[in-house]
Design an enzyme around this catalytic site. Structure first.
Site, PDB file in Angstrom:
ATOM      1  N   HIS A 149      28.876  38.723  39.496  1.00 42.49           N
ATOM      2  CA  HIS A 149      29.996  38.657  40.423  1.00 42.49           C
ATOM      3  C   HIS A 149      29.626  37.907  41.701  1.00 42.49           C
ATOM      4  CE1 HIS A 149      32.728  40.823  43.445  1.00 42.49           C
ATOM      5  NE2 HIS A 149      33.547  40.150  42.667  1.00 42.49           N
ATOM      6  N   ARG A 150      30.363  36.848  42.009  1.00 46.62           N
ATOM      7  CA  ARG A 150      30.077  35.949  43.147  1.00 46.62           C
ATOM      8  C   ARG A 150      28.612  35.486  43.089  1.00 46.62           C
ATOM      9  NH1 ARG A 150      32.841  39.764  47.897  1.00 46.62           N
ATOM     10  NH2 ARG A 150      34.602  40.462  46.628  1.00 46.62           N
ATOM     11  N   GLU A 177      30.544  34.384  38.232  1.00 51.76           N
ATOM     12  CA  GLU A 177      31.919  34.450  38.736  1.00 51.76           C
ATOM     13  C   GLU A 177      31.899  33.868  40.135  1.00 51.76           C
ATOM     14  OE1 GLU A 177      35.498  36.394  40.760  1.00 51.76           O
ATOM     15  OE2 GLU A 177      33.404  36.425  41.373  1.00 51.76           O
ATOM     16  N   ASP A 198      34.700  32.169  43.550  1.00 55.01           N
ATOM     17  CA  ASP A 198      36.062  32.049  44.087  1.00 55.01           C
ATOM     18  C   ASP A 198      36.243  30.656  44.680  1.00 55.01           C
ATOM     19  OD1 ASP A 198      36.815  35.091  44.002  1.00 55.01           O
ATOM     20  OD2 ASP A 198      34.819  34.979  44.901  1.00 55.01           O
ATOM     21  N   HIS A 207      34.762  33.452  49.030  1.00 55.14           N
ATOM     22  CA  HIS A 207      35.660  34.556  48.653  1.00 55.14           C
ATOM     23  C   HIS A 207      36.776  34.808  49.655  1.00 55.14           C
ATOM     24  CE1 HIS A 207      37.040  38.749  48.469  1.00 55.14           C
ATOM     25  NE2 HIS A 207      36.976  38.573  47.163  1.00 55.14           N
ATOM     26  N   GLU A 229      37.594  31.978  39.812  1.00 56.74           N
ATOM     27  CA  GLU A 229      38.806  32.640  40.323  1.00 56.74           C
ATOM     28  C   GLU A 229      39.498  31.770  41.354  1.00 56.74           C
ATOM     29  OE1 GLU A 229      38.434  36.584  42.107  1.00 56.74           O
ATOM     30  OE2 GLU A 229      40.479  36.397  42.898  1.00 56.74           O
ATOM     31  N   LYS A 245      41.327  31.818  44.300  1.00 62.88           N
ATOM     32  CA  LYS A 245      41.541  32.860  45.316  1.00 62.88           C
ATOM     33  C   LYS A 245      42.708  32.451  46.218  1.00 62.88           C
ATOM     34  CE  LYS A 245      39.425  36.171  46.006  1.00 62.88           C
ATOM     35  NZ  LYS A 245      39.821  37.451  45.333  1.00 62.88           N
ATOM     36  N   ASP A 277      27.809  42.982  40.454  1.00 64.61           N
ATOM     37  CA  ASP A 277      26.930  42.477  41.518  1.00 64.61           C
ATOM     38  C   ASP A 277      25.468  42.570  41.082  1.00 64.61           C
ATOM     39  OD1 ASP A 277      29.104  42.055  43.144  1.00 64.61           O
ATOM     40  OD2 ASP A 277      28.618  43.615  44.615  1.00 64.61           O
TER      41      ASP A 277
HETATM   42  O1  G3P Z   1      36.198  38.769  38.983  1.00 69.55           O
HETATM   43  C1  G3P Z   1      36.877  39.833  39.509  1.00 69.55           C
HETATM   44  C2  G3P Z   1      36.735  40.020  40.977  1.00 69.55           C
HETATM   45  O2  G3P Z   1      36.049  38.934  41.541  1.00 69.55           O
HETATM   46  C3  G3P Z   1      38.023  40.197  41.667  1.00 69.55           C
HETATM   47  O3  G3P Z   1      37.870  40.661  42.968  1.00 69.55           O
HETATM   48  O4  G3P Z   1      37.870  40.461  45.400  1.00 69.55           O
HETATM   49  O5  G3P Z   1      35.756  40.215  44.184  1.00 69.55           O
HETATM   50  O6  G3P Z   1      37.441  38.429  44.073  1.00 69.55           O
HETATM   51  P1  G3P Z   1      37.201  39.899  44.191  1.00 69.55           P
HETATM   52 CA    CA Z   2      36.400  36.910  42.619  1.00 69.39          CA
END
Ligand code: G3P
Ligand code: CA
Length: 277
Positions: free
Chosen positions: A40-41, A67, A69, A82, A141, A143, A266
Site C-alpha cells: 500500500h502506497r 499500490e 495514488d 495520496h 488509484e 485519487k 502497509d
Molecule cells: O488501495 C486501497 C486504498 O489505497 C484506498 O485508500 O486512502 O489509502 O488511498 P487510501
Molecule cells: Ca490509495
C-alpha cells in the site's frame, strides 16, 4: 473476446509464468490459490508512502504489486501522491493542483518518515513506469479525479504511448472511489482491469455489485466490509476482490481466511499464506 475473457487469459499466463515472489495458499483440496500481496502506497509501514524508497522496499519485500495514488500538477504533469495537499507528507504546503511540477519536485517527501529518507521526492508517473513496470505489478488509484478534469485521458495517453494498453500487460490495475471515472477508464482502456473502491456497506448489495460488474474486474472494499458471503458473491459475478488496509498481523490473517484475491498492506511481510490456519 470480451474484457473478462481477456483478463482471465492474461491472469492465467501470469500465474503460469509468475516469479517465485508470489504468495500462494494451499486449499484443502490440494489446489494452489494465489493471493496478491499489494504494498500500500509502496511498503508504507517502512518507508515514506508513495516514494521511490517505498516502492523499492516493496520489491525488496517481494510484494506482487505496488499500490499508488495519482494526481495532476498545476502545469498538467501526472504525479504520485495520496493527499490532495502536500502538507502532511512534505516540507511544503498547498494543494497539488495549485503547484507546478518544479515546485512539487523541490519538496522533501521523505524526512517526515525518518531522517534516513531525507531528500526523497514526489515521483512523476513517468518515473514510476520507467522504473517499475515489468518488475512489479502496479495498482494505480485515481485519487479525487473529480478535481482533475481530463486526467483519465492523460493517463490513457501515457499508457498507450508506452504500449501498455494491451492485454499482455495485465499487471496493471486501475482503481478509484470515483465510479464514473472508472467507467470512463474502462471505455478508454478496455484491456486494462478496473477496480472500484469503497468503504460503504451500501455498495455491497447484490444489485450494486451487479452494476459494478458491468465495467469492473475488481471490487475492492475496506476490510471492515469483508465476510465470506461477500467474497463469494463478488466471485459469482466474475469479479475478484482485494481489500485494504492491513496494518496488523490479525487483519492480514483474517483476510487470508476470507479468501480474498489480494491484500493491500502497509506491511507486506504480514501477508504470508503459509501462516493460514
Ligand atoms: O488501495 C486501497 C486504498 O489505497 C484506498 O485508500 O486512502 O489509502 O488511498 P487510501
Ligand atoms: Ca490509495
Amino acid at each position: 473476446m470480451n474484457k473478462k475473457t481477456l483478463l482471465g487469459t492474461g491472469l492465467s499466463l501470469l500465474i503460469l509464468f509468475s516469479p517465485l515472489t508470489q504468495a500462494f495458499a494451499e486449499e484443502s483440496t490440494g489446489e494452489v490459490r494465489k493471493v496478491d500481496n499489494i504494498a500500500h502506497r509502496g511498503a508504507a509501514g517502512y518507508a515514506p508512502e508513495n516514494t521511490m524508497a517505498a516502492f523499492d522496499k516493496a520489491i525488496e519485500m517481494k510484494a506482487d504489486y505496488i499500490e499508488m495514488d495519482i494526481q495532476r500538477t498545476k502545469d498538467g504533469e501526472l504525479v504520485i501522491i495520496h493527499d490532495t495537499s502536500v502538507d502532511r507528507t512534505t516540507d511544503g504546503s498547498g494543494y497539488v493542483r495549485d503547484l507546478t511540477l518544479n515546485e512539487l519536485r523541490s519538496l522533501d517527501a521523505g524526512s517526515w518518515k525518518g531522517t534516513e529518507f531525507a531528500g526523497e521526492k514526489i515521483p512523476t508517473f513517468d518515473q514510476v513506469l520507467d522504473k517499475y513496470h515489468g518488475k512489479i505489478g502496479i495498482l494505480l488509484e485515481l485519487k479525487a479525479p473529480e478535481l482533475y478534469p481530463g486526467i483519465e485521458e492523460s493517463i490513457a495517453e501515457e499508457l498507450k504511448d508506452r504500449n501498455l494498453d494491451k492485454p499482455q500487460n495485465q499487471k496493471m490495475i486501475l482503481q478509484s472511489f470515483n465510479f464514473e471515472s472508472m467507467k470512463k477508464m474502462n471505455t478508454l482502456l478496455p484491456n486494462i482491469p478496473i477496480g472500484v473502491l469503497t468503504w460503504s456497506k451500501a455498495h455491497t448489495t447484490p444489485q450494486a455489485l451487479k452494476e459494478f460488474s458491468a465495467y469492473a474486474d475488481y471490487f475492492n472494499p475496506s476490510y471492515g466490509l469483508i465476510n465470506e458471503d461477500l467474497v463469494n458473491l463478488v466471485h459469482s459475478l466474475g469479479m475478484k476482490i482485494q481489500s485494504w488496509t492491513v496494518r496488523s498481523q490479525a487483519s492480514a490473517d483474517f483476510l487470508l481466511e476470507m479468501k480474498v484475491d489480494g491484500i493491500i498492506t502497509d506491511y507486506p511481510d504480514y501477508v504470508d499464506p503459509r501462516k493460514e490456519k
